[in-house]
Design a protein around this motif. Structure first.
Motif, short mmCIF file in Angstrom:
data_model
loop_
_atom_site.label_atom_id
_atom_site.label_comp_id
_atom_site.label_asym_id
_atom_site.label_seq_id
_atom_site.Cartn_x
_atom_site.Cartn_y
_atom_site.Cartn_z
N GLY A 11 0.81 -1.22 0.00
CA GLY A 11 0.00 0.00 0.00
C GLY A 11 0.83 1.26 0.00
N THR A 12 1.92 1.28 -0.77
CA THR A 12 2.85 2.41 -0.73
C THR A 12 2.22 3.72 -1.15
N ARG A 13 1.21 3.67 -2.02
CA ARG A 13 0.60 4.91 -2.50
C ARG A 13 -0.20 5.62 -1.40
N LEU A 14 -0.57 4.87 -0.37
CA LEU A 14 -1.38 5.45 0.70
C LEU A 14 -0.57 5.67 1.98
N ARG A 15 0.74 5.60 1.88
CA ARG A 15 1.54 5.93 3.06
C ARG A 15 1.36 7.40 3.44
N PRO A 16 1.45 7.71 4.72
CA PRO A 16 1.94 6.90 5.84
C PRO A 16 0.89 6.04 6.54
N LEU A 17 -0.34 6.03 6.04
CA LEU A 17 -1.41 5.29 6.72
C LEU A 17 -1.15 3.80 6.72
N THR A 18 -0.40 3.31 5.74
CA THR A 18 -0.20 1.87 5.61
C THR A 18 1.15 1.40 6.15
N LEU A 19 1.87 2.25 6.85
CA LEU A 19 3.15 1.83 7.40
C LEU A 19 2.98 0.81 8.53
N LYS A 20 1.88 0.90 9.24
CA LYS A 20 1.67 -0.02 10.37
C LYS A 20 0.48 -0.95 10.17
N HIS A 21 -0.35 -0.68 9.18
CA HIS A 21 -1.53 -1.50 8.95
C HIS A 21 -1.68 -1.79 7.46
N PRO A 22 -2.20 -2.96 7.10
CA PRO A 22 -2.46 -3.23 5.68
C PRO A 22 -3.54 -2.30 5.16
N LYS A 23 -3.42 -1.96 3.88
CA LYS A 23 -4.32 -0.97 3.27
C LYS A 23 -5.81 -1.29 3.47
N PRO A 24 -6.24 -2.54 3.34
CA PRO A 24 -7.68 -2.81 3.49
C PRO A 24 -8.25 -2.49 4.86
N LEU A 25 -7.37 -2.32 5.88
CA LEU A 25 -7.85 -1.97 7.21
C LEU A 25 -7.86 -0.47 7.46
N VAL A 26 -7.39 0.30 6.49
CA VAL A 26 -7.50 1.76 6.59
C VAL A 26 -8.98 2.14 6.53
N GLU A 27 -9.40 2.98 7.45
CA GLU A 27 -10.82 3.35 7.52
C GLU A 27 -11.22 4.25 6.35
N PHE A 28 -12.37 3.96 5.80
CA PHE A 28 -12.98 4.78 4.77
C PHE A 28 -14.45 4.93 5.13
N ALA A 29 -14.90 6.18 5.30
CA ALA A 29 -16.29 6.43 5.74
C ALA A 29 -16.59 5.65 7.02
N ASN A 30 -15.63 5.70 7.94
CA ASN A 30 -15.78 5.21 9.32
C ASN A 30 -15.78 3.70 9.48
N LYS A 31 -15.32 2.96 8.47
CA LYS A 31 -15.07 1.54 8.66
C LYS A 31 -14.01 1.09 7.67
N PRO A 32 -13.29 0.03 8.00
CA PRO A 32 -12.20 -0.41 7.12
C PRO A 32 -12.67 -0.63 5.68
N MET A 33 -11.81 -0.27 4.74
CA MET A 33 -12.16 -0.40 3.33
C MET A 33 -12.75 -1.77 3.00
N ILE A 34 -12.10 -2.81 3.51
CA ILE A 34 -12.49 -4.16 3.10
C ILE A 34 -13.87 -4.55 3.59
N LEU A 35 -14.34 -3.93 4.68
CA LEU A 35 -15.68 -4.26 5.18
C LEU A 35 -16.76 -3.80 4.22
N HIS A 36 -16.53 -2.70 3.50
CA HIS A 36 -17.50 -2.26 2.50
C HIS A 36 -17.72 -3.37 1.47
N GLN A 37 -16.64 -4.02 1.06
CA GLN A 37 -16.74 -5.06 0.05
C GLN A 37 -17.34 -6.34 0.61
N ILE A 38 -16.89 -6.74 1.80
CA ILE A 38 -17.42 -7.98 2.39
C ILE A 38 -18.91 -7.86 2.64
N GLU A 39 -19.37 -6.72 3.13
CA GLU A 39 -20.81 -6.53 3.38
C GLU A 39 -21.60 -6.57 2.07
N ALA A 40 -21.04 -5.98 1.00
CA ALA A 40 -21.73 -6.01 -0.29
C ALA A 40 -21.81 -7.43 -0.84
#
Length: 374
Positions: A11-40
């Motif tokens: 997730g280098t394009r989204l650093r520094p947010l991804t230095l300690k966490h994988p990109k899919p766990l970065v929050e987007f609209a108040n929940k991790p990115m990947i949860l939007h997809q899993i819920e859909a």
């Protein structure tokens, strides 16, 4: 029905947010990115999601272990020992994707946000009878992307043109696929691009079809696209679920505020803002086109625009941030553990402040990066 999500690498394009966490766990609209997809995926009947991971798999699975029960969906991991591109992970996860049902499976890029019209895609796939379906979306400047040339009436894909110099169309790959299980047989277990090596061969056999994606779409894998995607997402939420948006005299436009956040008097918030769980926005603060992740504190009369504020960060009184990204909060001189502290009356225009750091002086140069390393 199953799905594979290409979680990807560092997730280098989204650093520094991804230095300690994988990109899919970065929050987007108040929940991790990947949860939007899993819920859909869960909403249209997917019962098992395979995560193709090669960066911080333990953190991903530790975070998601409770959600398979909450969402009643099986979540498993397929771990790469080397980067396998966008097709290799399908071969690696072969035993998880192939079964006796013969049903097609979804493949999603983890940093794509949209309204996920997956039910429509299933109907489209059944109707054309081909081997693979991809979603495409129209863009204003197709020369920046790989263009999908297709028959508009049927959706049959003719060819792919990478960053065309002359106009050949404006449909680009949206990173959402529905594939028959036979597609896995076309892929060797090695680094492979599904867009450049697999899809062109299927298209040459007249078995690849493209569906125009309705609604909004954005690849939110870098900061300014993340901010643009938040605006599109909140606009969609306004149309579909307006009750989820905040209202009040201090709210301007589309704003999402977690119920645990605290908003002080005299604030002006919006448009296009997400305020995450446990955030504190003190009196007189001004927020627009920005995202505050969990546990952020915004001190009095701070002004933030077009910025992303990482977990547990503190923005000082009177500070002005524009086009700035703060990493996860970790340490501050005052011995308060767990915060990156942006000192009072600082102005940053186009900065990126990494974890374990302070920002004590102003950064006035537009579009620059303040990168503070060991």
């Amino acid at each position: 029905m199953k799905a594979l999500i290409l979680v990807g690498g560092f997730g280098t394009r989204l650093r520094p947010l991804t230095l300690k966490h994988p990109k899919p766990l970065v929050e987007f609209a108040n929940k991790p990115m990947i949860l939007h997809q899993i819920e859909a995926l869960k909403a249209i009947g997917v019962t098992e999601v395979v995560l193709a991971i090669n960066y911080k798999p333990e953190e991903m699975m530790n975070f998601l272990k409770d959600f398979d029960t909450k969402l009643d969906i099986k979540i498993t991991c397929s771990q790469e020992t080397e980067p396998l591109g966008t097709a290799g992970p399908l071969a690696l996860a072969r035993d998880k994707l192939i079964d006796d049902s013969g049903k097609p499976f979804f493949v999603l890029n983890s940093d794509v946000i949209s309204e996920y019209p997956l039910k429509l895609m299933i109907e489209f796939h059944r109707a054309h009878g081909g081997e693979a379906s991809i979603m495409v979306t129209k863009v204003d400047e197709p020369s920046k992307y790989g263009v999908v040339v297709m028959e508009e009436s049927t959706g049959k894909v003719e060819r792919f043109v990478e960053k065309p110099k002359a106009f050949v169309g404006n449909n680009i790959n949206a990173g959402i696929y529905l594939l028959n299980q036979s597609v896995v047989d076309r892929i060797e277990l090695k680094p492979t691009s599904i867009e450049k090596e697999v899809f062109p061969k299927i298209a040459a056999e007249n078995k690849l079809y493209a569906m125009a994606l309705p609604g909004f779409w954005m690849d939110i894998g870098q900061p300014m696209d993340y901010i643009a995607g938040l605006r599109l997402y909140l606009d969609s939420l306004r149309k579909k679920s307006p009750s989820k948006l905040a209202i009040g005299p201090h709210i301007v436009g589309n704003v999402l505020v977690d119920e645990t956040a605290e908003i002080g008097e005299g604030c002006l918030i919006g448009p296009d803002v997400a305020v995450g769980p446990g955030c504190v926005v003190e009196s007189g603060a001004r927020l627009s086109s920005c995202s505050l992740m969990s546990g952020v504190t915004i001190k009095k009369h701070a002004c933030i625009s077009s910025s992303i504020i990482g977990w547990s960060s503190t923005v000082g009184q009177g500070t002005r941030l524009e086009k700035t990204v703060l990493g996860e909060a970790v340490h501050v001189k005052t011995s308060l553990e767990g915060v990156v502290y942006v000192c009072d009356d600082v102005y940053s225009n186009g900065g990126a402040v990494f974890p374990d750091r302070e920002m004590e002086s102003s950064n006035l140069k537009p579009e620059s990066n303040v990168r503070v390393w060991d």
